[in-house]
Scaffold this motif. Sequence first.
Motif, PDB file in Angstrom:
ATOM      1  N   GLY A 255       1.575  -6.070  17.656  1.00 27.42           N
ATOM      2  CA  GLY A 255       0.450  -5.523  17.753  1.00 27.42           C
ATOM      3  C   GLY A 255      -0.402  -5.787  18.922  1.00 27.42           C
TER       4      GLY A 255
ATOM      5  N   LYS B 102      -1.396  -4.064   7.884  1.00 26.42           N
ATOM      6  CA  LYS B 102      -2.241  -3.011   7.947  1.00 26.42           C
ATOM      7  C   LYS B 102      -3.830  -3.344   8.185  1.00 26.42           C
ATOM      8  N   ASP B 103      -4.003  -4.499   7.503  1.00 22.75           N
ATOM      9  CA  ASP B 103      -5.579  -4.981   7.331  1.00 22.75           C
ATOM     10  C   ASP B 103      -6.033  -5.508   8.840  1.00 22.75           C
TER      11      ASP B 103
ATOM     12  N   GLY C 215      -4.430  -4.394  11.669  1.00 26.07           N
ATOM     13  CA  GLY C 215      -4.028  -3.688  12.642  1.00 26.07           C
ATOM     14  C   GLY C 215      -2.722  -4.030  13.357  1.00 26.07           C
TER      15      GLY C 215
END
Length: 90
Positions: free
Chosen positions: A9, A70-71, A73
């Motif tokens: 990411g 998810k938290d 990103g």
Amino acid sequence: MRAVITVAGKDRVGIIASVTQSLAQQNVNVLDITQTILPPDFFTMVMLVDAGQCAIPFGELADLMSNLGKDLGLSIHAQREDTFEAMHRV
């Protein structure tokens, strides 16, 4: 039992700290880690971990890592080492 954790990411401060802290809280030991920043700011990391003494079942650990991703990103995936190797055989 060994596992492979992949992280990908947008780069930012604290990714490695967040992932390793979460693993340590579950009694998972990091055996090897490699990380790279691809231009302009894409972070990738692959970790080999020992989850043999993990405080929770492996499926829950995989879900924990996914939710952490998810938290943050990010995309975080945890797989058993044998599954990872079978998927990446040429």
